[in-house]
Write a protein that holds these residues in place. Structure first.
Motif, mmCIF file in Angstrom:
data_model
loop_
_atom_site.group_PDB
_atom_site.id
_atom_site.type_symbol
_atom_site.label_atom_id
_atom_site.label_comp_id
_atom_site.label_asym_id
_atom_site.label_seq_id
_atom_site.Cartn_x
_atom_site.Cartn_y
_atom_site.Cartn_z
ATOM 1 N N MET A 1 -33.012 30.030 -4.266
ATOM 2 C CA MET A 1 -33.738 29.969 -2.981
ATOM 3 C C MET A 1 -34.715 31.148 -2.910
ATOM 4 O O MET A 1 -34.329 32.283 -3.140
ATOM 5 C CB MET A 1 -32.710 30.074 -1.842
ATOM 6 N N ASP A 2 -35.971 30.871 -2.588
ATOM 7 C CA ASP A 2 -36.919 31.983 -2.500
ATOM 8 C C ASP A 2 -36.684 32.779 -1.209
ATOM 9 O O ASP A 2 -36.010 32.319 -0.281
ATOM 10 C CB ASP A 2 -38.360 31.473 -2.578
ATOM 11 N N ALA A 3 -37.238 33.978 -1.167
ATOM 12 C CA ALA A 3 -36.953 34.901 -0.061
ATOM 13 C C ALA A 3 -37.393 34.348 1.301
ATOM 14 O O ALA A 3 -36.722 34.552 2.314
ATOM 15 C CB ALA A 3 -37.634 36.247 -0.332
ATOM 16 N N ASP A 4 -38.505 33.641 1.332
ATOM 17 C CA ASP A 4 -38.989 33.070 2.602
ATOM 18 C C ASP A 4 -38.010 32.047 3.172
ATOM 19 O O ASP A 4 -37.682 32.071 4.359
ATOM 20 C CB ASP A 4 -40.346 32.370 2.392
ATOM 21 N N THR A 5 -37.561 31.134 2.302
ATOM 22 C CA THR A 5 -36.618 30.101 2.748
ATOM 23 C C THR A 5 -35.326 30.749 3.218
ATOM 24 O O THR A 5 -34.783 30.396 4.272
ATOM 25 C CB THR A 5 -36.301 29.123 1.589
ATOM 26 N N ARG A 6 -34.849 31.692 2.445
ATOM 27 C CA ARG A 6 -33.619 32.380 2.807
ATOM 28 C C ARG A 6 -33.749 33.031 4.188
ATOM 29 O O ARG A 6 -32.869 32.892 5.048
ATOM 30 C CB ARG A 6 -33.283 33.447 1.769
ATOM 31 N N GLY A 7 -34.866 33.721 4.405
ATOM 32 C CA GLY A 7 -35.086 34.364 5.699
ATOM 33 C C GLY A 7 -35.125 33.349 6.826
ATOM 34 O O GLY A 7 -34.536 33.558 7.897
ATOM 35 N N GLU A 8 -35.773 32.216 6.569
ATOM 36 C CA GLU A 8 -35.875 31.173 7.591
ATOM 37 C C GLU A 8 -34.495 30.571 7.905
ATOM 38 O O GLU A 8 -34.142 30.363 9.075
ATOM 39 C CB GLU A 8 -36.838 30.076 7.086
ATOM 40 N N VAL A 9 -33.703 30.314 6.866
ATOM 41 C CA VAL A 9 -32.368 29.747 7.087
ATOM 42 C C VAL A 9 -31.498 30.730 7.861
ATOM 43 O O VAL A 9 -30.794 30.356 8.809
ATOM 44 C CB VAL A 9 -31.686 29.370 5.746
ATOM 45 N N LEU A 10 -31.557 32.013 7.488
ATOM 46 C CA LEU A 10 -30.738 33.021 8.186
ATOM 47 C C LEU A 10 -31.128 33.101 9.664
ATOM 48 O O LEU A 10 -30.266 33.197 10.542
ATOM 49 C CB LEU A 10 -30.916 34.391 7.525
ATOM 50 N N LYS A 11 -32.422 33.027 9.939
ATOM 51 C CA LYS A 11 -32.901 33.074 11.319
ATOM 52 C C LYS A 11 -32.374 31.876 12.108
ATOM 53 O O LYS A 11 -31.906 32.007 13.242
ATOM 54 C CB LYS A 11 -34.437 33.079 11.315
ATOM 55 N N ARG A 12 -32.429 30.699 11.468
ATOM 56 C CA ARG A 12 -31.945 29.497 12.151
ATOM 57 C C ARG A 12 -30.441 29.578 12.431
ATOM 58 O O ARG A 12 -29.975 29.191 13.503
ATOM 59 C CB ARG A 12 -32.221 28.251 11.298
ATOM 60 N N LEU A 13 -29.674 30.061 11.445
ATOM 61 C CA LEU A 13 -28.223 30.134 11.651
ATOM 62 C C LEU A 13 -27.883 31.103 12.775
ATOM 63 O O LEU A 13 -27.004 30.839 13.598
ATOM 64 C CB LEU A 13 -27.509 30.526 10.351
ATOM 65 N N ALA A 14 -28.606 32.222 12.826
ATOM 66 C CA ALA A 14 -28.353 33.183 13.910
ATOM 67 C C ALA A 14 -28.682 32.546 15.259
ATOM 68 O O ALA A 14 -27.954 32.708 16.251
ATOM 69 C CB ALA A 14 -29.188 34.452 13.687
ATOM 70 N N TYR A 15 -29.754 31.771 15.292
ATOM 71 C CA TYR A 15 -30.138 31.081 16.524
ATOM 72 C C TYR A 15 -29.053 30.091 16.947
ATOM 73 O O TYR A 15 -28.713 29.963 18.126
ATOM 74 C CB TYR A 15 -31.474 30.365 16.305
ATOM 75 N N ILE A 16 -28.498 29.370 15.953
ATOM 76 C CA ILE A 16 -27.462 28.368 16.243
ATOM 77 C C ILE A 16 -26.210 29.050 16.814
ATOM 78 O O ILE A 16 -25.558 28.524 17.717
ATOM 79 C CB ILE A 16 -27.126 27.556 14.966
ATOM 80 N N GLU A 17 -25.864 30.232 16.274
ATOM 81 C CA GLU A 17 -24.719 30.955 16.851
ATOM 82 C C GLU A 17 -24.971 31.254 18.334
ATOM 83 O O GLU A 17 -24.081 31.127 19.172
ATOM 84 C CB GLU A 17 -24.488 32.279 16.109
ATOM 85 N N GLY A 18 -26.198 31.632 18.657
ATOM 86 C CA GLY A 18 -26.540 31.885 20.061
ATOM 87 C C GLY A 18 -26.442 30.616 20.896
ATOM 88 O O GLY A 18 -25.973 30.644 22.041
ATOM 89 N N HIS A 19 -26.841 29.494 20.298
ATOM 90 C CA HIS A 19 -26.761 28.205 20.981
ATOM 91 C C HIS A 19 -25.296 27.872 21.294
ATOM 92 O O HIS A 19 -24.952 27.452 22.406
ATOM 93 C CB HIS A 19 -27.380 27.133 20.082
ATOM 94 N N LEU A 20 -24.415 28.114 20.322
ATOM 95 C CA LEU A 20 -22.985 27.847 20.528
ATOM 96 C C LEU A 20 -22.403 28.760 21.610
ATOM 97 O O LEU A 20 -21.564 28.332 22.407
ATOM 98 C CB LEU A 20 -22.209 28.045 19.222
#
Lengths: 87, 87, 87, 87
Positions: A1-20
């Motif tokens: 996984m390239d660094a951009d994708t990794r950063g984007e996925v991590l951002k989304r997962l953190a957002y989802i934790e906030g959603h939960l």
């Protein structure tokens, strides 16, 4: 996984934790169950979107690399992933 | 939803947030994508289990109450929920 | 289930059988796998649409009747159906 | 797809058409909706099993061939298939 994708996925997962965490507050405040369920569905869809990004990274790196080096184990893994995805 | 179910659902959601934080650490530590995906699948299944508890509470309280008071709007909502659940 | 809904569901299921026969012909004619898979996905979505109609009929008849006669077994069945729907 | 897999998939699809015809008879004979729904769920699971076989054939032939000839369009298609599979 390239660094951009990794950063984007991590951002989304953190957002989802906030959603939960928001869903938990809805329940604590006695929100209507149907509204709560619609939010948990949205959380699952958001996770699926992150999964697409992970899968895409996996295909373009590990799977291509595996096939080029003659390792077809990556293909059996893909079928297994497909079957597991919605069990 | 009775207090016991609510407490159980809240506990599960908090646990799922921790699970997602663990998935983020796996990605930060460059874990194999397939292992990461298996964990996000597990997270979605855990959310579905919490949804079953929410739905059960909804059926036994709001739906029974709605039908007893002649409000069939709760039934249309259930079909919509069923359709939304995996879209 | 009223007669109209039943007729509509039967018509849809017969149509879906024809769709599946068409998928078999695609495979016999060596169509591209991805095109075949998109058709089997469409078949599953069509079945889900028929399920919504069946579920709606079930809710408005059996579930309402069950609750009015004090039988909450229909509610446990609904949770089970929801859990089974996408396993 | 090799001839054996193709034959097996065709046999399964023909069997599923028969299963759907059986579901129609259940409805004509006024079977309990919940029993009918459990059968349509079983039909969808059987279709998913056939999809796994189609996907496996696709991966081992078209995807390997595509990657070996430097065509990464097959990878984008796989992500699309994964996303479509349960929409």
């Amino acid at each position: 996984m390239d660094a951009d994708t990794r950063g984007e996925v991590l951002k989304r997962l953190a957002y989802i934790e906030g959603h939960l965490a928001g869903v938990r507050r809805m329940i604590e405040q006695d929100s209507y169950c149907v509204d709560v369920l619609k939010q948990t569905y949205a959380v699952r869809r958001a996770i699926e979107k992150a999964e697409s990004m992970l899968l895409s990274g996996h295909l373009h790196h590990c799977v291509v690399g595996g096939i080029e080096s003659g390792d077809d184990g990556v293909l059996y893994e893909l079928v297994e992933l497909y079957e597991l995805a919605n069990k």
